[in-house]
Design an enzyme around this catalytic site. Structure first.
Site, short mmCIF file in Angstrom:
data_model
loop_
_atom_site.label_atom_id
_atom_site.label_comp_id
_atom_site.label_asym_id
_atom_site.label_seq_id
_atom_site.Cartn_x
_atom_site.Cartn_y
_atom_site.Cartn_z
N LYS A 198 0.88 -1.10 0.09
CA LYS A 198 0.14 -0.21 -0.36
C LYS A 198 0.66 0.96 -0.12
O LYS A 198 0.62 1.93 -0.09
CB LYS A 198 -0.84 0.12 0.64
CG LYS A 198 -1.92 -0.79 1.17
CD LYS A 198 -2.88 -0.57 2.70
CE LYS A 198 -4.53 -2.10 2.52
NZ LYS A 198 -3.81 -2.90 1.66
N ILE A 199 1.90 1.11 0.70
CA ILE A 199 2.78 2.47 0.97
C ILE A 199 3.51 2.83 -0.32
O ILE A 199 4.17 3.90 -0.96
CB ILE A 199 3.42 2.28 2.01
CG1 ILE A 199 3.09 2.16 3.71
CG2 ILE A 199 5.33 3.15 1.77
CD1 ILE A 199 3.61 2.02 5.08
N SER A 258 10.90 3.12 5.89
CA SER A 258 10.23 1.56 6.61
C SER A 258 10.74 1.31 7.83
O SER A 258 10.56 1.88 9.16
CB SER A 258 9.92 0.16 5.28
OG SER A 258 10.17 0.90 3.90
N ARG A 259 11.95 0.50 7.74
CA ARG A 259 12.41 0.62 9.72
C ARG A 259 13.73 0.27 9.31
O ARG A 259 14.56 -0.55 8.36
CB ARG A 259 11.86 -2.10 9.39
CG ARG A 259 10.38 -1.84 9.61
CD ARG A 259 10.20 -1.08 11.00
NE ARG A 259 9.21 -1.22 11.62
CZ ARG A 259 7.74 -0.39 11.34
NH1 ARG A 259 7.83 0.41 11.29
NH2 ARG A 259 6.74 -0.84 12.15
N ASP A 263 14.06 7.50 7.84
CA ASP A 263 12.59 8.64 8.60
C ASP A 263 13.28 7.35 9.81
O ASP A 263 13.08 7.38 11.16
CB ASP A 263 11.91 8.64 8.39
CG ASP A 263 10.52 8.42 9.28
OD1 ASP A 263 10.88 9.87 10.11
OD2 ASP A 263 9.21 8.04 9.54
N GLU A 305 17.45 2.61 17.18
CA GLU A 305 16.60 3.98 17.36
C GLU A 305 15.79 3.77 18.38
O GLU A 305 15.08 4.81 19.37
CB GLU A 305 15.76 3.95 15.94
CG GLU A 305 14.50 3.73 16.10
CD GLU A 305 13.54 3.37 15.12
OE1 GLU A 305 11.95 3.44 14.89
OE2 GLU A 305 13.44 4.13 13.94
N HIS A 336 11.55 8.50 12.89
CA HIS A 336 10.49 8.36 13.01
C HIS A 336 8.94 8.26 12.80
O HIS A 336 8.04 8.40 13.67
CB HIS A 336 10.50 6.80 13.74
CG HIS A 336 9.37 5.76 13.19
ND1 HIS A 336 10.31 4.42 13.71
CD2 HIS A 336 8.68 5.74 12.46
CE1 HIS A 336 9.20 3.56 12.89
NE2 HIS A 336 8.55 4.26 12.53
N PHE A 365 4.41 8.86 9.15
CA PHE A 365 3.17 8.44 10.08
C PHE A 365 2.78 9.54 10.00
O PHE A 365 1.50 9.71 10.73
CB PHE A 365 2.84 7.25 10.54
CG PHE A 365 3.76 7.46 12.04
CD1 PHE A 365 2.18 7.49 12.86
CD2 PHE A 365 4.49 7.34 12.54
CE1 PHE A 365 2.74 7.94 14.24
CE2 PHE A 365 4.82 7.35 13.99
CZ PHE A 365 3.99 8.49 14.71
#
Length: 325
Positions: A152-153, A231-232, A256, A261, A293, A296
């Site tokens: 989706k992203i 993402s991660r 991001d 983190e 991060h 979102f």
């Protein structure tokens, strides 16, 4: 029901309270881990975020406390031992889709900022420096952007890139026919690395994708590539990226997320000495943009996160539960 929310941030509390209705909520600013799990005693539901540790030991104690549900307020679930939770009979829910557009738009914002150096221009002008030297970028139009992962992203980001007139290459285990009709071309992983001026990650973190971007994969990229990860953090070998930035293999990097983190992002450490040498090194590069991060972080996403989280909680309460990871 009594709900304890770990890693509770000020920016999300009003959204959670809006959908809480008659539920009783306890907000804990700290993360869930083996040291803090005892705080969950006396509650029915535990809600966790990206960097909470829901491992075997934590799940054993949650089970002893009679926890009925572990509700993630995020899409990723690599921080939860799902098989052990299942063995203990504790369902785990997440928010699989809160706002793909939010993260896709942040990705493009990072690309535009790094390319046109608007962050540097902003600081210059505030100091009455109107010199343009060192601010040269390139047209995005007709450049090739490689999108790794077209869920989706990744799909939302691909459409944005197409809107800029970019050529989009994609790599995914399954192809999206709509994207193909729009002009996205699916290629093998190595071809995407070699052919893309800009590469953006949009895949989950698991055993197969850990350090997907490493010395080997970076060596296959073209010189002067722009690399983005929203993402991660664990998808990227940080030391390999630092090396590529030093050697100018990577022209610019937008991050991001960061693989270490956990004890840094989402909190104010402005008065602390940064102990993470790799992150400190990354922040010295003038061509690196790091955000904590926040991709979102939009009104729409926070609304969807709160609404979906409480839909799962209400389903457990009404014994009408249908969804589990």
């Amino acid at each position: 029901m009594k709900i304890i929310v770990f890693s509770a941030h000020n920016f999300e509390k009003e959204y959670l309270l809006h959908y809480a209705n008659e539920h009783i909520i306890t907000f804990i600013s700290g993360p869930l881990n083996s040291d803090t799990v005892t705080l969950a005693k006396g509650h029915d539901v535990v809600s966790v975020f990206t960097n909470d540790k829901v491992n075997k030991d934590v799940i054993d104690q949650l089970s002893d406390f009679g926890i009925k549900l572990i509700a993630l307020r995020c899409a990723g679930f690599n921080n939860v031992d799902l098989s052990h939770a299942k063995s203990k009979g504790i369902p785990v829910t997440r928010v699989p889709e809160y706002s793909p557009q939010a993260i896709a738009e942040h990705t493009m914002a990072m690309i535009l900022t790094l390319n046109r150096k608007t962050h540097k221009a902003y600081n210059r002008v505030r100091e009455n420096n109107f010199n343009l030297d060192g601010l040269v970028g390139f047209d995005l139009y007709q450049k090739t952007i490689g999108v790794i992962g077209t869920g989706k992203i990744g799909k939302a980001f691909s459409k944005i890139a197409l809107g800029f007139g970019c050529k989009v290459l994609a790599f995914d285990l399954s192809k999206d026919s709509e994207l193909e009709e729009l002009g996205v071309r699916y290629v093998e992983f190595d071809e995407l690395l070699a052919s893309s001026k800009i590469i953006s990650l949009h895949i989950p973190l698991n055993n197969n994708t850990y350090h997907l971007i490493n010395d080997s994969s970076i060596s296959k990229m073209q010189n002067g590539v722009v690399f983005i990860n929203t993402s991660r953090g664990g998808l990227v070998d940080t030391k390999a990226l630092i090396k590529a930035l030093k050697e100018k293999k990577v022209l610019a990097a937008g991050l991001d997320v960061y693989e270490e983190e956990e004890n840094l992002f989402f909190d104010d450490h402005s008065m602390d000495v940064l102990q993470d040498d790799d992150l400190a090194r990354l922040m010295t590069f003038p061509n690196t943009l790091i955000t904590s991060h926040q991709a979102f972080l939009t009104h729409e996403a926070l609304t969807n996160i709160a609404q979906t989280t409480f839909e799962s909680i209400n389903s457990i309460e009404s014994q009408n539960f249908e969804y589990s990871i």
